[in-house]
Design an enzyme around this catalytic site. Structure first.
Site, short mmCIF file in Angstrom:
data_model
loop_
_atom_site.label_atom_id
_atom_site.label_comp_id
_atom_site.label_asym_id
_atom_site.label_seq_id
_atom_site.Cartn_x
_atom_site.Cartn_y
_atom_site.Cartn_z
N HIS A 240 0.82 -1.21 0.00
CA HIS A 240 0.00 0.00 0.00
C HIS A 240 0.86 1.26 0.00
O HIS A 240 0.35 2.36 -0.22
CB HIS A 240 -0.99 0.01 1.18
CG HIS A 240 -0.35 0.11 2.54
ND1 HIS A 240 -0.02 -1.00 3.29
CD2 HIS A 240 -0.01 1.19 3.28
CE1 HIS A 240 0.49 -0.59 4.45
NE2 HIS A 240 0.51 0.73 4.46
N ASP A 269 0.21 -7.79 0.73
CA ASP A 269 0.55 -6.37 0.89
C ASP A 269 2.07 -6.23 0.83
O ASP A 269 2.74 -6.17 1.85
CB ASP A 269 0.00 -5.85 2.22
CG ASP A 269 0.19 -4.35 2.39
OD1 ASP A 269 0.64 -3.69 1.44
OD2 ASP A 269 -0.11 -3.84 3.49
N GLY A 350 3.17 5.45 9.50
CA GLY A 350 4.52 5.66 9.00
C GLY A 350 5.41 4.45 9.18
O GLY A 350 6.47 4.35 8.56
N SER A 352 4.51 1.47 8.32
CA SER A 352 4.21 0.51 7.25
C SER A 352 5.44 0.18 6.42
O SER A 352 6.23 1.07 6.08
CB SER A 352 3.14 1.10 6.32
OG SER A 352 1.86 0.90 6.83
N SER A 367 2.22 -4.30 7.74
CA SER A 367 1.10 -3.95 6.86
C SER A 367 0.19 -2.93 7.52
O SER A 367 -0.02 -1.84 7.01
CB SER A 367 0.32 -5.21 6.50
OG SER A 367 -0.86 -4.89 5.78
#
Length: 400
Positions: A240, A269, A350, A352, A367
């Site tokens: 993402h 992801d 942040g 991720s 994720s």
């Protein structure tokens, strides 16, 4: 299917601030952060940092942390040795922190007796792992109709069930209809979700590891360094974070390289950035702090109940336990992701894309989740092995 491949293109660099330092030295693609492989002294300091983090996040004294890590290593080996011999009777396994030993579920009492005769704790259950996996896969087929109130579902070996989590605040007629279909099997258990999960990208006004989002810029964290068969350099992060394509920019404002692939949806992801900066050096390490790193030595998956730690550009280094494998998570607005691992490690916006490790073994990339590192919460990661296989890459490691 949400897999995209982007053509390389020139993008105006976005200037990053110090607060945007991406959370992993394993794929440090900015010269200011590149560093040589850890020396024995640095590696020893990193192990001390992990122990400190586990003491803080699991609230355990130092001797108990060391005992637990030794127990997890031994348990993982025993589970791998015994699993194949259990055949269709196998119903999952987990590490029991209270006893420091593995527990294996089986549907055949004779297999349970055999395991106990070898000193392995075993419990007789109703549903095999084959049945539980098939039940979860059946619910996955209903995912297109999943309302946002149904936040996810996963196999839980300890309760011998497929757990479906529901946010009671958002329940409606669609939720009732979905649950009716999900509960067609007695292997399904519905429980209340404490909060709705969200992807952990953090939209900021200026930029740091950069990708365009909503007319502005967003910050994520580097995951793991990897190479392709031709020696090309890359790093993995969350899908993402890479959906929009473009160019990744490091903490110093320099271009790391183009975002080239992205998957965010039912297939997982995970995303890929090509490292084209000639001065960048791929490092087999995870940032513990600005001064220390955790060496990455391999990518053997950890079991349910094992400790796991993650690094991120917002919240830093935090640890927790693996609660479930292969969870399907509903992030809302039609974004339903399968194959994630559920943990109690906290994370924030942040973080991720940042790395999860268990000991020196790479586990996956952050994720999303719920909660924060002040109140705690649940965080999910994308297993790294799937991303490496999909992209045809080899993890950069520091060896045994």
């Amino acid at each position: 299917m949400s897999r995209h491949r982007y053509r390389r293109k020139v993008v105006i660099p976005i200037i990053c601030t110090a607060a945007a330092v991406t959370g992993l030295a394993a794929a440090i693609a900015v010269p200011a952060l590149a560093r040589p492989a850890p020396t024995p002294a640095v590696a020893a300091a990193a192990r001390g940092d992990v122990l400190d983090a586990l003491q803080r996040d699991l609230r355990l004294p130092p001797d108990k942390v060391k005992q637990r890590l030794a127990g997890e290593t031994s348990a993982a080996q025993r589970i791998r040795e015994l699993r194949q011999g259990l055949g269709d009777s196998y119903a999952g396994a987990w590490f029991d922190a209270a006893t420091g030993k593995p527990v294996i579920g089986v549907t055949d009492p004779r297999q349970a007796a055999r395991l106990r005769s070898t000193g392995i704790e075993s419990t007789v259950v109703t549903h095999s792992m084959t049945t539980l996996a098939a039940t979860k896969n059946r619910i996955d087929q209903l995912a297109a109709n999943a309302p946002d109130a149904v936040t996810g579902w996963y196999v839980e070996p300890k309760s011998n069930a497929v757990v479906v989590e529901v946010d009671p605040a958002g329940q409606d007629a669609r939720t009732t209809q979905f649950l009716k279909g999900a509960k067609a099997s007695d292997a399904v258990r519905v429980q209340r979700a404490t909060a709705r999960p969200r992807p952990l990208a953090d939209i900021v006004g200026g930029a740091p590891f950069t990708f365009a989002a909503g007319g502005g810029q967003a910050r994520c964290s580097i995951g793991f360094a990897a190479t392709d068969s031709g020696g090309g350099k890359h790093f993995l992060t969350a899908g993402h974070c890479t959906e929009a394509g473009g160019t990744a920019v490091g903490a110093d404002g320099g271009e790391i390289g183009p975002i080239t692939q992205s998957t965010f949806g039912r297939d997982g992801d995970f995303g890929l950035v090509d490292v084209t900066d000639p001065d960048a050096r791929l490092q087999p390490a995870v940032l513990r702090s600005r001064q220390t790193v955790i060496p990455v030595t391999g990518s053997s998956p950890a079991d349910v109940g094992s400790t796991v730690c993650r690094s991120g550009s917002t919240s830093g280094f935090h640890c927790g336990e693996i609660q479930a494998l292969n969870q399907t998570v509903n992030y809302g607005n039609g974004k339903i992701v399968r194959g994630l691992t559920r943990t109690t490690a906290c994370a924030e916006g942040g973080d991720s894309g940042g790395p999860f490790v268990s000991g020196g073994q790479a586990q996956g990339m952050t994720s999303g989740g719920s909660g924060d590192c002040a109140s705690g919460g649940v965080t999910f990661f994308q297993p790294v092995g799937e991303a490496l296989q999909q992209f045809g890459l080899t993890l950069v490691t520091s060896g045994p």
